[in-house]
Structure formats: C-alpha cells, structure tokens
Design a protein around this motif. Structure first.
Motif, PDB file in Angstrom:
ATOM      1  N   LEU A   1       2.033 -22.760 -28.301  1.00  0.00           N
ATOM      2  CA  LEU A   1       2.961 -23.444 -29.194  1.00  0.00           C
ATOM      3  C   LEU A   1       2.223 -24.512 -30.010  1.00  0.00           C
ATOM      4  CD1 LEU A   1       5.799 -23.938 -30.222  1.00  0.00           C
ATOM      5  CD2 LEU A   1       6.275 -25.285 -28.182  1.00  0.00           C
TER       6      LEU A   1
ATOM      7  N   ASP B   1      11.195 -34.603 -26.755  1.00  0.00           N
ATOM      8  CA  ASP B   1      12.631 -34.722 -27.023  1.00  0.00           C
ATOM      9  C   ASP B   1      13.448 -33.750 -26.171  1.00  0.00           C
ATOM     10  OD1 ASP B   1      12.559 -36.787 -29.164  1.00  0.00           O
ATOM     11  OD2 ASP B   1      11.275 -35.288 -30.112  1.00  0.00           O
TER      12      ASP B   1
ATOM     13  N   LEU C   1      -3.072 -27.363 -39.639  1.00  0.00           N
ATOM     14  CA  LEU C   1      -1.653 -27.449 -39.272  1.00  0.00           C
ATOM     15  C   LEU C   1      -1.098 -28.857 -39.475  1.00  0.00           C
ATOM     16  CD1 LEU C   1      -1.815 -25.364 -35.976  1.00  0.00           C
ATOM     17  CD2 LEU C   1      -1.145 -24.579 -38.270  1.00  0.00           C
TER      18      LEU C   1
ATOM     19  N   THR D   1       9.009 -25.017 -37.197  1.00  0.00           N
ATOM     20  CA  THR D   1       9.454 -26.285 -36.599  1.00  0.00           C
ATOM     21  C   THR D   1      10.858 -26.640 -37.089  1.00  0.00           C
ATOM     22  OG1 THR D   1       7.162 -27.060 -36.513  1.00  0.00           O
ATOM     23  CG2 THR D   1       8.888 -28.741 -36.349  1.00  0.00           C
TER      24      THR D   1
ATOM     25  N   SER E   1       4.069 -22.983 -40.391  1.00  0.00           N
ATOM     26  CA  SER E   1       4.179 -23.775 -39.167  1.00  0.00           C
ATOM     27  C   SER E   1       5.383 -24.712 -39.255  1.00  0.00           C
ATOM     28  CB  SER E   1       2.885 -24.569 -38.963  1.00  0.00           C
ATOM     29  OG  SER E   1       3.055 -25.563 -37.969  1.00  0.00           O
TER      30      SER E   1
ATOM     31  N   ARG F   1       9.218 -35.257 -43.060  1.00  0.00           N
ATOM     32  CA  ARG F   1       7.849 -34.804 -42.848  1.00  0.00           C
ATOM     33  C   ARG F   1       7.315 -34.179 -44.140  1.00  0.00           C
ATOM     34  NH1 ARG F   1       5.781 -33.916 -37.953  1.00  0.00           N
ATOM     35  NH2 ARG F   1       4.946 -31.905 -38.644  1.00  0.00           N
TER      36      ARG F   1
ATOM     37  N   TRP G   1      16.421 -23.243 -30.619  1.00  0.00           N
ATOM     38  CA  TRP G   1      15.051 -23.440 -30.136  1.00  0.00           C
ATOM     39  C   TRP G   1      14.342 -22.135 -29.813  1.00  0.00           C
ATOM     40  CZ3 TRP G   1      14.292 -28.320 -31.185  1.00  0.00           C
ATOM     41  CH2 TRP G   1      13.056 -28.881 -30.862  1.00  0.00           C
TER      42      TRP G   1
ATOM     43  N   ALA H   1       5.473 -31.202 -29.730  1.00  0.00           N
ATOM     44  CA  ALA H   1       5.869 -32.579 -29.395  1.00  0.00           C
ATOM     45  C   ALA H   1       7.388 -32.710 -29.267  1.00  0.00           C
ATOM     46  CB  ALA H   1       5.335 -33.555 -30.455  1.00  0.00           C
ATOM     47  N   TYR H   2       8.135 -32.104 -30.200  1.00  0.00           N
ATOM     48  CA  TYR H   2       9.603 -32.150 -30.097  1.00  0.00           C
ATOM     49  C   TYR H   2      10.061 -31.507 -28.782  1.00  0.00           C
ATOM     50  CZ  TYR H   2      10.304 -33.374 -35.111  1.00  0.00           C
ATOM     51  OH  TYR H   2      10.332 -33.997 -36.339  1.00  0.00           O
ATOM     52  N   THR H   3       9.408 -30.415 -28.407  1.00  0.00           N
ATOM     53  CA  THR H   3       9.792 -29.709 -27.188  1.00  0.00           C
ATOM     54  C   THR H   3       9.514 -30.562 -25.952  1.00  0.00           C
ATOM     55  OG1 THR H   3       9.280 -27.588 -28.247  1.00  0.00           O
ATOM     56  CG2 THR H   3       9.454 -27.582 -25.843  1.00  0.00           C
TER      57      THR H   3
ATOM     58  N   PHE I   1      -1.902 -16.312 -37.251  1.00  0.00           N
ATOM     59  CA  PHE I   1      -2.844 -17.410 -37.475  1.00  0.00           C
ATOM     60  C   PHE I   1      -4.211 -17.066 -36.874  1.00  0.00           C
ATOM     61  CE2 PHE I   1       0.397 -21.166 -37.956  1.00  0.00           C
ATOM     62  CZ  PHE I   1       0.976 -20.491 -39.027  1.00  0.00           C
TER      63      PHE I   1
ATOM     64  N   ALA J   1       1.617 -33.631 -35.588  1.00  0.00           N
ATOM     65  CA  ALA J   1       2.872 -33.984 -34.918  1.00  0.00           C
ATOM     66  C   ALA J   1       3.407 -35.297 -35.488  1.00  0.00           C
ATOM     67  CB  ALA J   1       2.656 -34.089 -33.416  1.00  0.00           C
TER      68      ALA J   1
ATOM     69  N   VAL K   1       0.349 -23.331 -33.037  1.00  0.00           N
ATOM     70  CA  VAL K   1       1.133 -22.958 -34.216  1.00  0.00           C
ATOM     71  C   VAL K   1       1.778 -24.185 -34.834  1.00  0.00           C
ATOM     72  CG1 VAL K   1       3.214 -21.733 -34.987  1.00  0.00           C
ATOM     73  CG2 VAL K   1       1.566 -20.590 -33.492  1.00  0.00           C
ATOM     74  N   SER K   2       2.312 -25.049 -33.985  1.00  0.00           N
ATOM     75  CA  SER K   2       2.967 -26.241 -34.502  1.00  0.00           C
ATOM     76  C   SER K   2       2.854 -27.401 -33.518  1.00  0.00           C
ATOM     77  CB  SER K   2       4.438 -25.960 -34.795  1.00  0.00           C
ATOM     78  OG  SER K   2       5.101 -27.191 -35.058  1.00  0.00           O
ATOM     79  N   PRO K   3       1.881 -28.285 -33.748  1.00  0.00           N
ATOM     80  CA  PRO K   3       1.777 -29.485 -32.899  1.00  0.00           C
ATOM     81  C   PRO K   3       3.086 -30.285 -32.911  1.00  0.00           C
ATOM     82  CG  PRO K   3      -0.183 -29.241 -34.262  1.00  0.00           C
ATOM     83  CD  PRO K   3       0.797 -28.208 -34.741  1.00  0.00           C
ATOM     84  N   ALA K   4       3.797 -30.241 -34.026  1.00  0.00           N
ATOM     85  CA  ALA K   4       5.050 -30.999 -34.124  1.00  0.00           C
ATOM     86  C   ALA K   4       6.125 -30.388 -33.225  1.00  0.00           C
ATOM     87  CB  ALA K   4       5.540 -31.019 -35.575  1.00  0.00           C
ATOM     88  N   LEU K   5       6.248 -29.078 -33.258  1.00  0.00           N
ATOM     89  CA  LEU K   5       7.264 -28.426 -32.425  1.00  0.00           C
ATOM     90  C   LEU K   5       6.912 -28.585 -30.945  1.00  0.00           C
ATOM     91  CD1 LEU K   5       9.870 -26.841 -32.234  1.00  0.00           C
ATOM     92  CD2 LEU K   5       8.589 -24.728 -32.656  1.00  0.00           C
TER      93      LEU K   5
END
Lengths: 255, 255, 255
Positions: free
Chosen positions: B31, B45, C132, C100, C96, C181, C108, B40-42, C122, C135, B34-38
């Motif tokens: 994960l 949050d 990418l 998100t 990406s 973002r 989700w 972190a949200y996972t 990717f 976060a 592909v998306s460091p942000a997703l």
C-alpha cells in the motif's frame, strides 16, 4: 423438480469464480459447514419452492437470474447459472445477445466478465461461431416509428442541452440498433433489462422499461412472479424499493 | 489500540481475495508503495482514531464492517475481517447467522461468497458443526404479534396486488422465521441490516429498519458512531445520502 | 486513433483480474467467440467513436474511466486502464492520489483493490517512491476559507445532531486535508469525484460536486462529453438517473 435438486450443488458454487469445465464448484457441504440454515433455505426454499414454482417458466427464471448476476458484477456462480440457462431452454445465441445488451444497461466491464464466463460454457458445450448472433444481422426487427419518434423527441427536448452525445448514442446505438436486433425477442430483451434495473436499484428507469416489457408481452402475473424470484438474487431491499414503482405501472395500465 | 496496530497489516489485505490460512495478505508495504498518503490514512485514521474510538465497541465495529463488506460484494479482505470479528467477540455462530441473514438482505450470491470466506476462517479456527446455529432451532424468539400484524397488514394492503409472492415470502421466510431465529440478538440482527442498507445505498428502507434497531436496543449514540465508522467502508456519499433519513428517524423518536 | 485500436485488445481484458506484467488479458478473439456484436461495438463504437472523440481529451477519458471502475469495484481490466492512463498523460502520482481520494468517496476496500492493481502497473513501469505524493506534503493548496466556512456551517447545522463524528471527519480529513493536497489539481479531483458518484448512482451528491467541479474549471462541454463517455462504463441507467440533476446544475449556472 428432481433436476433442480440435482443441480443445487452446482448452482451454489460458493468457491471463487468457478469455470464450467475446470474447477468444480464448492459442494453444498461447504455451505452446510458454515450455515446449516442457509443450506436449508437454499435447498428447500430457493431451489425448491422458488425455482419449482410454476408462476414463471424455468427459462424466464434463468433469464432473470443471469441478468441480475451480470448487472450486479457477481461472477461467482455465473458460469453455472449460464449453463443451467441452456438446460432451461435459453439458447447460446440468446445468452450471447443478453450479454451484449447488458454491456449498455449494466456497464461494459460487467459484460466483459460475463463474456469470460460464457466463453467457458460455450466451449464446454461445443457452441460454434455460426450459432451466435451476427454483428450485423441481415434483417432487423420492424421498427414502430411512432413509438420511437415519441421517445426520441421526449429525450431530445429534455436532455439535448445536457448531453447531445448521450441523446445521439441512445438513439443510434440503443433504440435504432441494439433493441432492433432479432437475436433476442423484444419481450425477453425487456425482461433482462427490467431485471438488471431492479437488481441494481435503478428504480427511476423501471417505469419506462416495465411498461415497454408489458407492451412487448410480459404479463402482470409474470412481472409479479419475477419480483418474488429476484428478491433472492437482488436482495429484499431492492425489491421493496421497486414495488411502489411497479405498483404505479400496474395501476396506470388498468381501468 | 496496540492490537489494532498489529492487525493493520492483515486487515488491509490489498492482494487478491486472500484466504485465511493460505495466502498471506499483501503487507502494508505494498500500500505504501502505491500511496504513502493512503497508507497513513489507513494506519493513523482508520485503524487508529476510528477503530480505537470508544463511542462504539470493537464488536459492534466488526459486525458493521463485516455486514458492509458482504453487502457490497467486497470479498477482498473479508476473511481477515471475519477473523478479526472473532477476536473482537463475535462468535462463529453469530457470523454464520449474519451471513444467513444477509442472503436475504444483500442477495444470495453475496452470502455464497461470504460463506466461502467464512469456511476458511472457521476451518483455521477449528470451529465444529455443533457450534453453528441449527437449521431448525428448538426454540424461536418470542414474537411480538401486534407489531408483526401491523407490519404484515401494511405490506399486504400496499403490495398484495403487486406481488403476493413477495408479500408471502416476506412474512413466512423473513418475519416469522429468519428474524425469530435466536442465533443473533434482535439488536445485532438490526445492526447488520442497517449497515447493509446504508452500505448499498438502500435509504428507502432505513426508516423502517433503524426504528426497529432502536426498538431493539440500539442507542442514538451508537447509531451516530456507526455512521462515522461506515463512512470509511461504504464511502462518504452513502453516508451523506443516509443522513437525512437518519435525522428524520432521530427527530421522530424525540419529544 | 491507431493507438487506440492497437490497445483495444489489452483494454477489453475479459479474463479474470489480469495483472499488468504477468497474465496477458484475454484477446479480443475470446470476446468475438461469445458475441461478435459486442466485439464490434467495443472495437468500432467504444474504442473508435467514443475514445477517439475530441470533445474530451484522452487524459480526461482515462481519469473518468479509472474512477468509474474503482468506484464500481470492477477490478477486471483495471490494471490495463491504469496503464493506459499513464500513456494518456496521467502521471503515476496522479493515479496514486486518485486511489487515495476514492478510498473516501468509494469505500476503503475499493481503494485497497485498486492499490493492488496499481502496484503491478507501477512496478512494471519502474515508478519509484520519490515520484509518489508524500503522506504529508510540504505545501497544501490555498484554502478558500469563505467557501469552506459556508460548507461546514451548512453541514454542522443540518447533521451535527445526527453524527458529529461524520461532520468532524468530513471537515478534518476531507475538506481541510484531502481536498487541499496538491497531488491532484482541484479540477481533476472534482472530475474523479463526479465520475465515481455518477458511476455508482449517488445522484444526491452530484449537485454539490458538479458545481464544485465547474467552479474548479470543468466546462459544461466537458461535463456533457463525460456523461456520454461514462454511459459505456457505468451503464446507460446511471447516466439517465444523473441527467436531470446535471440539467439542474447547468440551468442554475446560466442566465
């Protein structure tokens, strides 16, 4: 009835996307090992009382079920239900055309998934290319120009300034082409359309398409029985959301 | 909280349909790739603030989540969430009954998929047949005849001439049978029903079933927290479509 | 146009969940073996007239399509459409961020599935971590405080007593964080949001988000063309359910 019971094992197909000739579906024993109650409801009620009820032909039940599964993206068990549809008198050509039709009414990728499942079933049954509906049939069904003019001018007037592209494609691809293809009787084409709409909760289009289905020969009794059948495959909530709309259509056609 | 963090890797399960004992779910690293942000949200949050929030018990969160995933046909990660539900105090019997219940409320094939996932989890945990709810329980829950008579006569009057088959099955299979089965407390049965309805956008039935849930003991605070939890699994739009209906139910029960 | 035709084989991907580098998608021949008509509609109309129509850029068509498939849980062919999106000018960073974003707007687990497909794409394209979106980006987009205050006070007043948790998360996670973002231009973020809403029949939220999209720079002509494009991937019924709402938005912004 005996045939239905014998097929129950295959039709539950609770394993991952079983393909007709390769992976045997998970046996009813797997279902029983998780829920003896669901096993009993499946065996006694769904495959017993429902599929065995004579208010609707097995062929119609197969068309309804296949359309609901395709529209709901439920590829698990789809190959078995396609195979069972052929047993119930739906021809390979009619299944092919149902998939083509649902590309437009249930989204392209759902039809792509259904085509993959059907390819296995067709191969296992030795269906040949000449049995399939042609891309460009020699003869199209006769068009009721007045009905089509009325539909088109309503849509053009209402949505022409929203998306002329949608309005044009709806006329050219759907109502002057897809619906006029002879590979599926208009009544059956309407039946799979209504099934897909109810199974995915698109009640806003049920009024138009149920009226069209009944104009095309679907009886009120068949529509009533279709709701009872679809409740199992689409879930009760989709049926209860559709019922007020179906009621209005029935009422409007009476008296 | 620590346990939740430790489980995060398993719960994201972003790989194709992982089965409990065989295929380990894709690690959180996939994960993150592909998306460091997703990621972190996972982690922070969803598995942090949301699952860790005490406004709703982990057991209720598991019931809500499992019901939402089954109703939405989301088998990816389902085995992990079923397994986590057992950790959170949902018994195998309750999971079995939840799947049985959702066959009727979310479509038969979704329950078939869920049964396949549960079969793996039950096998891995050594669940035996005698732990599962019987197909025909010795004792059913006591029926509130007045409430049922009211429901049935409303439905009969309104929809009897639309589909007597639906009306009859709704009474015989659902309200005199399924809902009376003792394997799931009425409050929990209502909770998974409301979750399935909201998660699939069937807001038309939320009024009836949220009222029933609250009659069965679900508090307003729990219902509020359930909405905040479900937003992640059903998507924000489904929650915002449900909120006006939930508001009406809350308002109608006050003052 | 030539490139589109060449890609058609890959894009139909009718086999089970193909992954970019490993399993080649089922060839168009498989589709032809089930439905010569659907093969022709796919080749001539969808990949011909639709994707080749200049009313919308290939980049926008890719964003719309990818968002629709993710929101509809359609992982079959998703890897191919993600790959094609990069060909059409959508960066890996934008894909990406789209995934998100859709975790919140489409549930989700749909984002988890999409991340699995994107991970393959990717890896095959050699996308590295530094390409990418971070976060926690160094700079967020400038916030229009007045617009946000108005949105928040409307939601707080209307739904604060329904679920303060939803209201708070909507502000903190969505409108003060996700939407700010910089990894996806606001116009593109709105485009994928509107696509996801229409593709899953959440018309109740289209008014707000289509207005926001047009405030963010989406033209009426682009929105019209988006409807015609999405009809194929979301199915005609979802488009006809959205059209009255889109019409209202268009009308309200004129004169």
């Amino acid at each position: 009835m005996r045939k239905i019971a014998a097929l129950a094992g295959a039709l539950t197909a609770i394993g991952p996307a079983a393909h007709a000739q390769e992976t045997p579906p998970a046996p009813m024993e797997t279902l029983a090992a998780v829920s003896p109650a669901l096993h009993a409801y499946t065996q006694d009620d769904l495959f017993g009382s429902v599929w065995g009820n004579e208010s609707l032909s097995p062929r119609d039940r197969s068309l309804l079920t296949v359309a609901a599964l395709i529209a709901r993206s439920e590829s698990e068990g789809l190959a078995q239900y396609l195979d069972y549809a052929v047993d119930n008198g739906v021809t390979a050509a009619e299944l092919s055309e149902t998939i083509t039709h649902l590309a437009f009414y249930a989204g392209w990728q759902n039809a792509m998934k259904a085509a993959a499942a059907a390819a296995d079933v067709f191969a296992a049954r030795g269906v040949t290319a000449d049995e399939l509906p042609a891309a460009e049939p020699a003869d199209m069904l006769p068009l009721d120009q007045e009905v089509e003019d009325q539909r088109q001018s309503f849509v053009q007037e209402r949505f022409g300034n929203v998306s002329q592209g949608v309005v044009d494609n709806t006329e050219q691809l759907l109502f002057l082409d897809l619906w006029q293809r002879p590979a599926l009787a208009p009544r059956d084409r309407s039946l799979v359309t209504v099934s897909a709409l109810i199974a995915t909760g698109k009640v806003e289009q049920v009024t138009f398409h149920l009226n069209r289905a009944m104009d095309n020969g679907l009886t009120k009794e068949e529509a009533s029985a279709a709701l009872a059948h679809l409740a199992f495959y689409a879930g009760w909530p989709n049926i209860f959301s559709a019922m007020p709309v179906v009621k209005e259509v029935f009422d409007s056609r009476e008296g």
